[in-house]
Design an enzyme around this catalytic site. Structure first.
Site, PDB file in Angstrom:
ATOM      1  N   ARG A 210      12.004 -74.234  -7.471  1.00 38.11           N
ATOM      2  CA  ARG A 210      12.890 -74.129  -8.647  1.00 38.11           C
ATOM      3  C   ARG A 210      13.206 -72.665  -8.935  1.00 38.11           C
ATOM      4  NH1 ARG A 210      10.088 -78.791 -10.483  1.00 38.11           N
ATOM      5  NH2 ARG A 210       8.261 -77.655 -11.217  1.00 38.11           N
ATOM      6  N   PHE A 226      19.454 -86.546  -7.447  1.00 41.70           N
ATOM      7  CA  PHE A 226      18.088 -87.027  -7.719  1.00 41.70           C
ATOM      8  C   PHE A 226      17.386 -86.022  -8.636  1.00 41.70           C
ATOM      9  CE2 PHE A 226      19.386 -88.197  -3.412  1.00 41.70           C
ATOM     10  CZ  PHE A 226      19.283 -89.573  -3.438  1.00 41.70           C
ATOM     11  N   ASP A 248      21.199 -88.773 -11.502  1.00 39.75           N
ATOM     12  CA  ASP A 248      19.992 -89.578 -11.280  1.00 39.75           C
ATOM     13  C   ASP A 248      20.280 -91.001 -11.749  1.00 39.75           C
ATOM     14  OD1 ASP A 248      16.839 -88.711 -10.719  1.00 39.75           O
ATOM     15  OD2 ASP A 248      17.034 -90.611 -11.803  1.00 39.75           O
ATOM     16  N   CYS A 338      10.091 -85.597   0.684  1.00 36.76           N
ATOM     17  CA  CYS A 338       8.671 -85.656   0.296  1.00 36.76           C
ATOM     18  C   CYS A 338       8.020 -86.859   0.963  1.00 36.76           C
ATOM     19  CB  CYS A 338       8.534 -85.721  -1.221  1.00 36.76           C
ATOM     20  SG  CYS A 338       9.290 -87.169  -1.944  1.00 36.76           S
TER      21      CYS A 338
HETATM   22  N1  SAH Z   1      14.164 -83.393  -8.023  1.00 32.41           N
HETATM   23  C1  SAH Z   1      13.315 -83.894  -9.077  1.00 32.41           C
HETATM   24  C2  SAH Z   1      12.380 -84.979  -8.597  1.00 32.41           C
HETATM   25  C3  SAH Z   1      13.093 -86.139  -7.978  1.00 32.41           C
HETATM   26  S1  SAH Z   1      12.161 -87.594  -7.920  1.00 32.41           S
HETATM   27  C4  SAH Z   1      12.540 -82.757  -9.718  1.00 32.41           C
HETATM   28  O1  SAH Z   1      12.490 -81.674  -9.137  1.00 32.41           O
HETATM   29  O2  SAH Z   1      12.012 -82.965 -10.803  1.00 32.41           O
HETATM   30  C5  SAH Z   1      13.360 -88.722  -7.368  1.00 32.41           C
HETATM   31  C6  SAH Z   1      14.374 -89.119  -8.415  1.00 32.41           C
HETATM   32  O3  SAH Z   1      15.359 -89.904  -7.768  1.00 32.41           O
HETATM   33  C7  SAH Z   1      13.862 -89.972  -9.554  1.00 32.41           C
HETATM   34  O4  SAH Z   1      14.203 -89.363 -10.757  1.00 32.41           O
HETATM   35  C8  SAH Z   1      14.590 -91.319  -9.426  1.00 32.41           C
HETATM   36  O5  SAH Z   1      14.958 -91.855 -10.671  1.00 32.41           O
HETATM   37  C9  SAH Z   1      15.799 -90.937  -8.645  1.00 32.41           C
HETATM   38  N2  SAH Z   1      16.413 -91.931  -7.788  1.00 32.41           N
HETATM   39  C10 SAH Z   1      15.827 -92.764  -6.892  1.00 32.41           C
HETATM   40  N3  SAH Z   1      16.759 -93.437  -6.176  1.00 32.41           N
HETATM   41  C11 SAH Z   1      17.973 -93.017  -6.634  1.00 32.41           C
HETATM   42  C12 SAH Z   1      19.311 -93.304  -6.265  1.00 32.41           C
HETATM   43  N4  SAH Z   1      19.593 -94.156  -5.264  1.00 32.41           N
HETATM   44  N5  SAH Z   1      20.293 -92.677  -6.936  1.00 32.41           N
HETATM   45  C13 SAH Z   1      20.010 -91.796  -7.926  1.00 32.41           C
HETATM   46  N6  SAH Z   1      18.761 -91.469  -8.286  1.00 32.41           N
HETATM   47  C14 SAH Z   1      17.753 -92.073  -7.645  1.00 32.41           C
END
Ligand code: SAH
Length: 394
Positions: A210, A226, A248, A338
């Site tokens: 970040r 995401f 998201d 991940c």
């Molecule tokens: N990048 C974030 C962590 C991501 S975790 C950070 O740094 O905090 C993965 C995220 O993807 C979750 O919030 C989940 O709600 C979302 N997610 C999962 N499948 C998805 C999809 N098909 N479209 C949009 N969001 C999705």
């Protein structure tokens, strides 16, 4: 004495200090150890190998607590391991509003135990029979850390079912927080909903990445796919992004992200939060002719194990292909995986395939890993799950 005796040759991984014993390696069980009980592990020739926790229901039949025979597994043992973990994260003691992973399972000598520190709130995840067996000692040890206000449990992980354990959530010491906990990653303030959020509430493994995104965002139009609660989005806004579009599928996560933007005093005009499927959103943005100078893709674990690698690879390829097409020339893509089941080499191959199919030339300018409070044991490479590439479109 309760013990397991291994089949001939199956002591090899333990001699390399890999901390798991798989069910297929066990020749016989001595005594009648209960779930989570402390047992000795012996090689077929009778040689003592380790002290471990017994998991009768799991494929991972035992997890090693100690490699020395004289180490007693008791409350003092857990206090000492947790003190050691704290000693390698000394900033916890000093830092107001600071957040760190405090115990990272096997890498900190505590298989099945994950604990995150959010400004005095410890969020604990007990994921194995052994960790469950010692829960009181473990919780007491965390509660005894100077500055600990509460211990809140988020043992709602799927792997507990494999251990024959039900999910458990709730305050273990102190009260459950009435509102999201505020943490700082200077200069950004984040809100962490430890009660309703995903995992323990926040993705601490991405902390240093970040900060990197903050350093890259100046003057760019940013897309964060995401985004969860906007970890990278807020960093990009703090770094002077011209605009940040955060996508998201979780409305609850987006709502925390919006609150964080207000908390940090970022102008509404720079931040857009879109509740959508990212696969679909990327295509829509392309149809709309949108372009971005910096894109972050940090999807959920598409491949929990290697068995899911093929399907996961298709998903990684799809999102990276569409993201690369949305990049301006010279634009940057920070793309993550991940998935334990997709290694760094495979991930890079998949991204290369995506670029080829997108008709985009790109170079790797940096590689990303989990932050150092998520260490990886050399003898337990499975612990390494997060990898990322920073690509520049040529
Ligand atoms: N990048 C974030 C962590 C991501 S975790 C950070 O740094 O905090 C993965 C995220 O993807 C979750 O919030 C989940 O709600 C979302 N997610 C999962 N499948 C998805 C999809 N098909 N479209 C949009 N969001 C999705």
């Amino acid at each position: 004495m309760q013990a397991i005796h291994l089949k001939p040759g199956r002591e090899k991984s333990l001699l390399r200090r890999h901390p798991w014993v798989f069910s297929g390696a066990v020749d016989r069980v001595q005594g009648d150890p209960a779930s989570g009980a402390t047992i000795a592990v012996f090689a077929s020739d009778g040689r003592w190998l380790a002290t471990a926790a017994y998991s009768p229901r799991s494929q991972i039949r035992a997890r090693v607590w100690a490699w020395t025979r004289e180490t007693a597994i008791d409350a003092t043992f857990f206090r000492s391991r947790i003190r050691d973990a704290l000693a390698t994260r000394p900033e916890i003691a000093a830092g107001a509003r600071l957040a760190r992973r405090l115990v990272h399972g096997e890498a900190d000598g505590l298989p099945g135990v994950v604990a995150d520190w959010y400004a005095g709130t410890v969020v604990l995840q007990l994921a194995s029979a052994g960790a469950e067996h010692w829960r009181d000692a473990i919780v007491d040890a965390f509660a005894g850390i100077a500055g600990c206000e509460r211990v809140y449990e988020r043992s709602d992980v799927e792997v507990r079912a494999l251990e024959g354990l039900a999910a458990r959530i709730g305050a273990l010491r102190g009260e459950a927080p009435a509102a999201p906990v505020e943490i700082r990653e200077d200069p950004v303030r984040y809100l962490v909903d430890v009660v309703h959020g995903q995992k323990t509430g926040f993705y601490l493994d991405q902390r240093e990445n970040r900060a990197r995104i903050r350093g890259l965002a100046q003057g760019r139009d940013v897309l964060n796919g995401f985004c969860y609660t906007g970890g990278f989005s807020l960093a990009a806004l703090a770094g002077g992004a011209r605009s940040v579009l955060s996508v998201d599928s979780s409305g609850a996560a987006l709502s925390i992200g919006r609150q964080c933007a207000v908390l940090n005093g970022f102008e509404d005009s720079r931040a857009t939060w879109l509740e959508s499927d990212v696969f679909q959103a990327l295509r829509n943005l392309r149809d709309q002719g949108r372009r971005f100078g910096l894109i972050v893709l940090d999807p959920p674990k598409f491949a929990p194990t290697a068995a899911h690698a093929e399907k996961a690879s298709r998903a990684y390829k799809d999102i990276n292909l569409w993201a690369l097409r949305l990049l301006e020339p010279d634009g940057l893509l920070a793309t993550f995986s991940c998935s334990g089941g997709v290694g760094a080499d495979l991930f890079q191959k998949v991204v290369a395939g995506a670029a080829q199919d997108a008709g985009v030339d790109a170079q790797i300018v940096e590689r990303f890993h989990a932050a150092p409070d998520h260490p990886v044991l050399l003898s337990f490479p499975e612990g390494e799950y997060l990898k990322g590439l920073l690509l520049r479109r040529l």
